[in-house]
Design a protein around this motif. Structure first.
Motif, PDB file in Angstrom:
ATOM      1  N   THR A  92     -59.585  -2.551  37.573  1.00 24.45           N
ATOM      2  CA  THR A  92     -58.435  -2.931  38.392  1.00 24.45           C
ATOM      3  C   THR A  92     -58.815  -4.132  39.247  1.00 24.45           C
ATOM      4  O   THR A  92     -59.757  -4.079  40.031  1.00 24.45           O
ATOM      5  CB  THR A  92     -58.006  -1.755  39.289  1.00 24.45           C
ATOM      6  OG1 THR A  92     -57.635  -0.641  38.446  1.00 24.45           O
ATOM      7  CG2 THR A  92     -56.818  -2.134  40.163  1.00 24.45           C
TER       8      THR A  92
ATOM      9  N   ILE B 207     -57.247 -14.804  35.781  1.00 25.38           N
ATOM     10  CA  ILE B 207     -56.783 -13.418  35.578  1.00 25.38           C
ATOM     11  C   ILE B 207     -56.772 -13.071  34.097  1.00 25.38           C
ATOM     12  O   ILE B 207     -57.222 -11.997  33.683  1.00 25.38           O
ATOM     13  CB  ILE B 207     -55.389 -13.229  36.197  1.00 25.38           C
ATOM     14  CG1 ILE B 207     -55.455 -13.401  37.729  1.00 25.38           C
ATOM     15  CG2 ILE B 207     -54.832 -11.852  35.844  1.00 25.38           C
ATOM     16  CD1 ILE B 207     -54.097 -13.483  38.393  1.00 25.38           C
TER      17      ILE B 207
ATOM     18  N   LEU C  97     -53.599  -5.195  37.324  1.00 24.80           N
ATOM     19  CA  LEU C  97     -53.669  -6.217  38.368  1.00 24.80           C
ATOM     20  C   LEU C  97     -52.810  -5.762  39.540  1.00 24.80           C
ATOM     21  O   LEU C  97     -51.639  -5.399  39.354  1.00 24.80           O
ATOM     22  CB  LEU C  97     -53.150  -7.555  37.833  1.00 24.80           C
ATOM     23  CG  LEU C  97     -52.945  -8.681  38.854  1.00 24.80           C
ATOM     24  CD1 LEU C  97     -54.282  -9.123  39.445  1.00 24.80           C
ATOM     25  CD2 LEU C  97     -52.220  -9.862  38.210  1.00 24.80           C
TER      26      LEU C  97
ATOM     27  N   PHE D 275     -46.309 -15.892  35.645  1.00 21.51           N
ATOM     28  CA  PHE D 275     -46.368 -14.551  35.066  1.00 21.51           C
ATOM     29  C   PHE D 275     -46.382 -14.589  33.542  1.00 21.51           C
ATOM     30  O   PHE D 275     -46.921 -13.673  32.902  1.00 21.51           O
ATOM     31  CB  PHE D 275     -45.228 -13.689  35.602  1.00 21.51           C
ATOM     32  CG  PHE D 275     -45.459 -13.232  37.018  1.00 21.51           C
ATOM     33  CD1 PHE D 275     -46.363 -12.228  37.296  1.00 21.51           C
ATOM     34  CD2 PHE D 275     -44.793 -13.848  38.073  1.00 21.51           C
ATOM     35  CE1 PHE D 275     -46.607 -11.819  38.602  1.00 21.51           C
ATOM     36  CE2 PHE D 275     -45.027 -13.448  39.386  1.00 21.51           C
ATOM     37  CZ  PHE D 275     -45.938 -12.436  39.646  1.00 21.51           C
TER      38      PHE D 275
ATOM     39  N   LEU E 154     -49.972 -14.524  32.199  1.00 26.75           N
ATOM     40  CA  LEU E 154     -50.813 -13.349  32.424  1.00 26.75           C
ATOM     41  C   LEU E 154     -50.954 -12.459  31.200  1.00 26.75           C
ATOM     42  O   LEU E 154     -51.591 -11.399  31.275  1.00 26.75           O
ATOM     43  CB  LEU E 154     -50.282 -12.530  33.609  1.00 26.75           C
ATOM     44  CG  LEU E 154     -50.255 -13.249  34.961  1.00 26.75           C
ATOM     45  CD1 LEU E 154     -49.937 -12.264  36.073  1.00 26.75           C
ATOM     46  CD2 LEU E 154     -51.571 -13.963  35.250  1.00 26.75           C
TER      47      LEU E 154
ATOM     48  N   THR F 249     -49.080  -5.247  35.947  1.00 29.77           N
ATOM     49  CA  THR F 249     -49.194  -5.842  37.276  1.00 29.77           C
ATOM     50  C   THR F 249     -48.320  -5.107  38.283  1.00 29.77           C
ATOM     51  O   THR F 249     -47.152  -4.818  38.000  1.00 29.77           O
ATOM     52  CB  THR F 249     -48.769  -7.327  37.237  1.00 29.77           C
ATOM     53  OG1 THR F 249     -49.621  -8.035  36.324  1.00 29.77           O
ATOM     54  CG2 THR F 249     -48.851  -7.966  38.612  1.00 29.77           C
TER      55      THR F 249
ATOM     56  N   VAL G  37     -44.490  -6.130  34.933  1.00 37.94           N
ATOM     57  CA  VAL G  37     -44.617  -6.391  36.368  1.00 37.94           C
ATOM     58  C   VAL G  37     -43.706  -5.459  37.158  1.00 37.94           C
ATOM     59  O   VAL G  37     -42.501  -5.373  36.893  1.00 37.94           O
ATOM     60  CB  VAL G  37     -44.283  -7.855  36.707  1.00 37.94           C
ATOM     61  CG1 VAL G  37     -44.427  -8.096  38.210  1.00 37.94           C
ATOM     62  CG2 VAL G  37     -45.182  -8.811  35.925  1.00 37.94           C
TER      63      VAL G  37
END
Length: 218
Positions: free
Chosen positions: A22, A52, A60, A84, A87, A92, A113
């Motif tokens: 994490t 990332i 995340l 985003f 990623l 997330t 997300v």
């Protein structure tokens, strides 16, 4: 405006949780150039997204203030969506910060997300830090919001550096944005409702060096 000499790795935190590796970071303030009158975009968020993606965590957690402008102008929404998109679908969680008005609109297309007020994982609490704590007992509490920094003084010279700050079960992360300086802790803690009465705090440089315990009051 100073640029931090530390890497994204130094300014973030990796935890082993029931969700796997994490990655925790705080206070991105994407689009800060739009609010501060800068004519040149740093585009630091692309480098952060690459970091990332290369880390490829199982989860995340972003401790709020994903963006800098309080609103969501079209240009900023586009910037956030590009971030985003980079990623690679990493799960997330965003714990919403005081700068994150309408952040839900920007992340709506991304099913990976989630935006929440606070997040509980195992016995740990994650939140931005500008609101009161939720009810419950937690072994560890992680927050951002105040961009903790410490000012070194030598002769007539001063140098401010970002730090991690700990008091009891609370760990405050520095801003991961290399273009944003921190606040001296004496000022910053006044902005956290549940830490205003702290008398002492331990501080650490991003590379892990313990600087000691400093007094906040008296």
């Amino acid at each position: 405006m100073g640029v931090s000499p530390f890497s994204f790795n130094d300014l973030s935190l990796e935890l082993q949780t029931s969700r796997g590796r994490t990655l925790v970071l705080a206070d991105l303030h994407i689009g800060f150039e739009l609010s501060r009158g800068l004519r040149i975009r740093t585009r630091f968020e692309h480098a952060l997204a690459r970091f990332i993606a290369e880390e490829d965590p199982d989860l995340l957690i972003i401790l709020g203030d994903v963006k800098e402008p309080l609103g969501l102008p079209f240009g900023l929404k586009k910037i956030l969506m590009e971030f985003f998109s980079e990623l690679k679908g990493i799960p997330t969680v965003i714990t919403k910060g005081n700068h994150d008005g309408r952040i839900e609109e920007a992340v709506k297309p991304f099913r990976n997300v989630e935006v929440v007020q606070y997040f509980v994982l195992d016995d740990m609490l994650f939140l931005h830090g500008h609101t009161q704590l939720p009810k419950g007992k937690f072994a560890e509490i992680y927050l951002g919001h105040i961009h903790p920094a410490y000012v070194f003084k030598a002769g007539g010279a001063k140098r401010k550096v970002k730090v991690f700050a700990r008091t009891g079960s609370y760990l405050i992360l520095p801003t991961v944005n290399p273009y944003i300086d921190g606040f001296p802790l004496e000022e910053g803690l006044k902005m956290v409702p549940f830490l205003r009465d702290v008398e002492y705090i331990d501080i650490f440089l991003p590379e892990g060096v313990y600087l000691g315990k400093i007094r906040m009051k008296g």
